[in-house]
Design a protein around this motif. Structure first.
Motif, mmCIF file in Angstrom:
data_model
loop_
_atom_site.group_PDB
_atom_site.id
_atom_site.type_symbol
_atom_site.label_atom_id
_atom_site.label_comp_id
_atom_site.label_asym_id
_atom_site.label_seq_id
_atom_site.Cartn_x
_atom_site.Cartn_y
_atom_site.Cartn_z
ATOM 1 N N SER A 35 0.816 -1.215 0.000
ATOM 2 C CA SER A 35 0.000 0.000 0.000
ATOM 3 C C SER A 35 0.847 1.261 0.000
ATOM 4 O O SER A 35 0.457 2.283 -0.584
ATOM 5 N N THR A 36 2.002 1.210 0.639
ATOM 6 C CA THR A 36 2.861 2.395 0.707
ATOM 7 C C THR A 36 3.948 2.411 -0.360
ATOM 8 O O THR A 36 4.340 3.484 -0.827
ATOM 9 N N ARG A 59 -11.827 5.376 5.314
ATOM 10 C CA ARG A 59 -11.263 6.723 5.434
ATOM 11 C C ARG A 59 -10.021 6.751 6.301
ATOM 12 O O ARG A 59 -9.053 7.451 5.998
ATOM 13 N N ILE A 60 -10.055 5.980 7.389
ATOM 14 C CA ILE A 60 -8.908 5.981 8.296
ATOM 15 C C ILE A 60 -7.655 5.500 7.576
ATOM 16 O O ILE A 60 -6.560 6.040 7.765
ATOM 17 N N ALA A 61 -7.784 4.493 6.709
ATOM 18 C CA ALA A 61 -6.632 3.969 5.977
ATOM 19 C C ALA A 61 -6.117 5.002 4.978
ATOM 20 O O ALA A 61 -4.899 5.187 4.830
ATOM 21 N N LEU A 65 -2.316 6.222 5.522
ATOM 22 C CA LEU A 65 -1.345 5.814 4.507
ATOM 23 C C LEU A 65 -0.708 7.022 3.833
ATOM 24 O O LEU A 65 0.501 7.032 3.557
ATOM 25 N N ALA A 66 -1.509 8.041 3.560
ATOM 26 C CA ALA A 66 -0.952 9.256 2.967
ATOM 27 C C ALA A 66 0.067 9.888 3.910
ATOM 28 O O ALA A 66 1.156 10.314 3.476
ATOM 29 N N ALA A 67 -0.267 9.939 5.188
ATOM 30 C CA ALA A 67 0.660 10.507 6.170
ATOM 31 C C ALA A 67 1.942 9.684 6.257
ATOM 32 O O ALA A 67 3.042 10.229 6.382
ATOM 33 N N VAL A 282 -3.943 -0.548 7.289
ATOM 34 C CA VAL A 282 -3.445 0.150 8.470
ATOM 35 C C VAL A 282 -2.503 -0.769 9.242
ATOM 36 O O VAL A 282 -2.910 -1.806 9.773
ATOM 37 N N THR A 283 -1.233 -0.407 9.269
ATOM 38 C CA THR A 283 -0.233 -1.190 10.001
ATOM 39 C C THR A 283 0.071 -0.510 11.328
ATOM 40 O O THR A 283 0.370 0.685 11.360
ATOM 41 N N ILE A 284 -0.026 -1.275 12.400
ATOM 42 C CA ILE A 284 0.305 -0.761 13.725
ATOM 43 C C ILE A 284 1.686 -1.291 14.091
ATOM 44 O O ILE A 284 1.856 -2.489 14.341
#
Length: 693
Positions: A35-36, A59-61, A65-67, A282-284
């Motif tokens: 994704s990145t 939306r959270i992803a 991801l953009a950040a 979303v990776t933590i």
């Protein structure tokens, strides 16, 4: 850009594939960095001219991801890298990598069919098969074939069915990066979870076990919803082993700063309890153990009854694999599944795609209004259920968006401009005629997210909420008053909590309302500055919800009959308990303690005169002749109906003699009606006559 991620193995194959084709299918495991890194490869290797758009289902992803990419590249978020989600747009003229949610891309394609300035569209997590993604990829394929052969299309996922997609996406190249960054050991709960036991109890037990056996590494727990997350966090915090460890929730309804807190790396150990928002993309950082409930809340639409359902269901094997991969991102990990291996093997391989389980009204209207054709002829990757299409068409006819012959009306064309369900668009257009656009826009905004009214509050909070003055006759007018109060309090979390109002939900509703007002004004609707009469607001609600008209079956219960042959029950907390006629903004089949009930909520009282005023052609009178076994007589039943909903019933004794004779004869022959002089001798005589014949 990290050189240790498994996706790095695809750098050279990606270049080669882009030289051969503009259609790529990419399968790479969870945590591989697709994704990145893939968007950055396309940009840095000059494989694309123009903007790179990456679709995300959540939306959270998109935001996170953009950040993440902006941080990796050392650039300002909103410069080279940006994102756009509903109510939040961070980009500029120099943005080359842009994350968006799928519905926004569809709206962009509707206004800019050729996607000018876009060089690539990446469908991330395509295995989730969201409805908007299915529509968007079909449109992008068509655009590529007709006008934009240079447009690069990439569909990627960890658990993608590449064979069927490759067959549909002809000429594509499939790339695969196998192997996780680190191995993950999977364990199952022997015998599974005991029936009736709350899921948070075994989850907390396994968290305790991990804390006892592992000295380091963060823990990620998957739960189906916010309620289960709250209960799980309470159970974990009560563990002696969890003292001093930060325990955090993660789900889509949290404010962005709380979401950021859950995913932000830190020196101290933490436990994150999340919905499936942490399943993909979303990776933590730092997660070394996953405790998986194996459950998710799945929204479905029943096309036969035209109702939404929301059940907690077991996840598929593919989703379980995605969740397990969260533990292998930054080091060797473990995944403990709270079900048995036998149960796992019986689960479906993949989830049912959204196109087979959600309401298609908005999609059908957008297809037709944007000139993309009829759903029956659309080049779907997977065609929707014909029954769902029929139900959506019926709803659009009820709303006046389509003619009975399936032609788009002027009303339907105007409705399609609003980014919401056609019901809310119809209400807003009606509000323009009745002078209540401001209020109806706010009510439509309330419908876009979670209910702002918190459930299970204490008596003091409930009393404070009840003290907020509102007009009677509608649950939505009550919520409108609470939204206005939350706005006056600037959505302060503590002040809203004291009223039993979800502050973040109210803020989102206010943003949606402002968006609707801007669109309404652009459509030439007059925005009222003085408060509208409650009756006019309720009329507009009825116009948008006429296919959800219900009539109370009796005054002593909350049971109702609904248009199109449905039965349901009012929720007990409604403020509209005495109305005979009403419309329901929500009709949801819910499973509670093993029983399934169709609940009508957010209801509005309706006057019967409005039916005649607004829908005079939808009335009919139907006469049926039937045998009444209680009274042992044939009666004529006269029903006055609105569409197929009986509003009034009268029984009379004037049944036609031939119809009455047939019914009585059938009852006699069936043995359900005994005649006074019909005895065994008559039976014997009939047998002799039949024998002689």
């Amino acid at each position: 850009m990290s050189s240790t991620l498994p996706i790095e193995a695809l750098r050279a194959p990606l270049v080669e594939a882009c030289e051969k084709t503009r259609r790529i299918i990419l399968r790479a495991p969870t945590g591989s960095g697709k994704s990145t890194q893939i968007p950055q490869m396309l940009l840095d290797l000059n494989l694309v001219q123009g903007q790179i758009i990456i679709l995300q289902p959540r939306r959270i992803a998109a935001r996170l991801l953009a950040a993440r990419i902006a941080a990796e590249r050392g650039v300002r978020l909103g410069g080279e890298v940006g994102y756009q989600i509903r109510f939040d747009r961070v980009e500029s003229a120099e943005t080359r990598i842009k994350f968006v949610t799928e519905a926004l891309l569809l709206r962009q394609m509707a206004s800019d069919p050729h996607l000018k300035g876009v060089g690539a569209v990446i469908f991330d997590e395509f295995h989730e098969r969201n409805l908007h993604a299915d529509v968007a990829i079909a449109l992008a394929r068509k655009l590529q074939e007709k006008q934009r052969p240079d447009l690069l299309l990439i569909a990627m996922s960890a658990t993608l069915d590449t064979a069927s997609l490759a067959q549909w996406l002809e000429g594509s190249v499939t790339l695969a990066a196998d192997g996780r960054a680190y191995p993950v050991a999977t364990e199952y709960l022997p015998g599974g979870r005991a029936a009736g036991r709350p899921i948070w109890e075994p989850a907390a037990e396994q968290v305790r076990r991990v804390l006892q056996e592992e000295d380091e590494g963060d823990i990620l727990v998957f739960m189906p919803g916010a309620y289960e997350i709250t209960r799980t966090l309470s159970a974990i915090k009560a563990l002696p082993e969890a003292r001093g460890i930060e325990c955090l929730p993660l789900h889509g309804e949290l404010p962005p700063e709380e979401q950021d807190r859950a995913v932000r790396p830190g020196a101290d150990r933490k436990i994150v309890v999340s919905t499936n928002v942490a399943e993909t993309s979303v990776t933590i950082p730092g997660i070394r153990a996953v405790i998986d409930s194996g459950l998710a809340r799945i929204a479905r639409f029943d096309p036969l009854r035209g109702i939404d359902t929301l059940f907690v269901e077991p996840i598929s094997q593919a989703s379980a694999e995605q969740r397990a991969g969260r533990a292998g991102r930054t080091g060797p990990g473990r995944c403990i599944r709270l079900w048995s291996k036998t149960d796992h093997e019986a689960r479906p391989a993949r989830e049912v795609s959204e196109i087979r389980r959600v309401d298609l009204c908005e999609t059908l209207l957008l297809l037709r209004a944007s000139g993309w054709g009829d759903a029956g002829d659309f080049p779907w990757f997977e065609a929707p259920d014909p029954r769902s299409l029929d139900r959506a068409r019926l709803t659009l006819i009820d709303l006046g968006a389509w003619t009975p012959e399936g032609q788009l009306t002027d009303m339907g064309r105007r409705m399609a401009v609003f980014p919401s369900h056609p019901r809310h668009a119809r209400m807003l257009l009606a509000a323009g005629e009745y002078g209540c656009v401001t209020e109806v826009a706010a009510i439509a905004g309330l419908a876009q997210g979670r209910d702002i009214v918190l459930r299970k509050v204490d008596a003091a909070t409930e009393s404070a909420r009840d003290a907020v003055g509102c007009e009677p006759g509608s649950d939505l007018l009550q919520r409108l008053a609470l939204l206005y109060r939350a706005t006056d309090m600037r959505f302060d979390a503590n002040a809203c909590d004291a009223l039993g109002v979800h502050a973040q939900g109210a803020l989102q509703a206010d943003r949606a309302a402002r968006q609707f007002l801007r669109i309404a004004q652009a459509q030439g609707l007059t925005i009222n500055e003085t408060p509208a009469q409650p009756e006019t607001i309720r009329k507009c609600l009825f116009i948008g919800l006429s296919d959800r008209l219900a009539v109370r079956l009796d005054a002593g219960t909350l049971r109702c009959a609904v248009v199109h042959g449905r039965r349901g029950e009012l929720r007990s907390e409604t403020v509209v308990r005495d109305a005979r006629l009403l419309v329901a903004a929500e009709m949801e089949e819910v499973q509670v303690r093993g029983e399934v009930t169709l609940y009508l909520s957010l209801v509005t009282a309706i006057e019967e005169s409005w039916l005649h005023e607004l829908f005079p052609k939808d009335f009919s009178e139907v006469a049926t002749v039937r045998y009444d076994p209680t009274q042992r007589r044939v009666v004529t039943r006269l029903e006055r109906r609105f569409r197929d909903l009986a509003l009034a019933t009268v029984e009379r004794d004037d049944a036609p003699s031939d119809a009455a004779s047939r019914l009585l004869a059938n009852e006699v022959i069936a043995g359900r009606l005994e005649l006074e002089r019909w005895d065994s001798q008559v039976d014997a005589w009939i047998r002799r006559v039949n024998f002689a014949a």
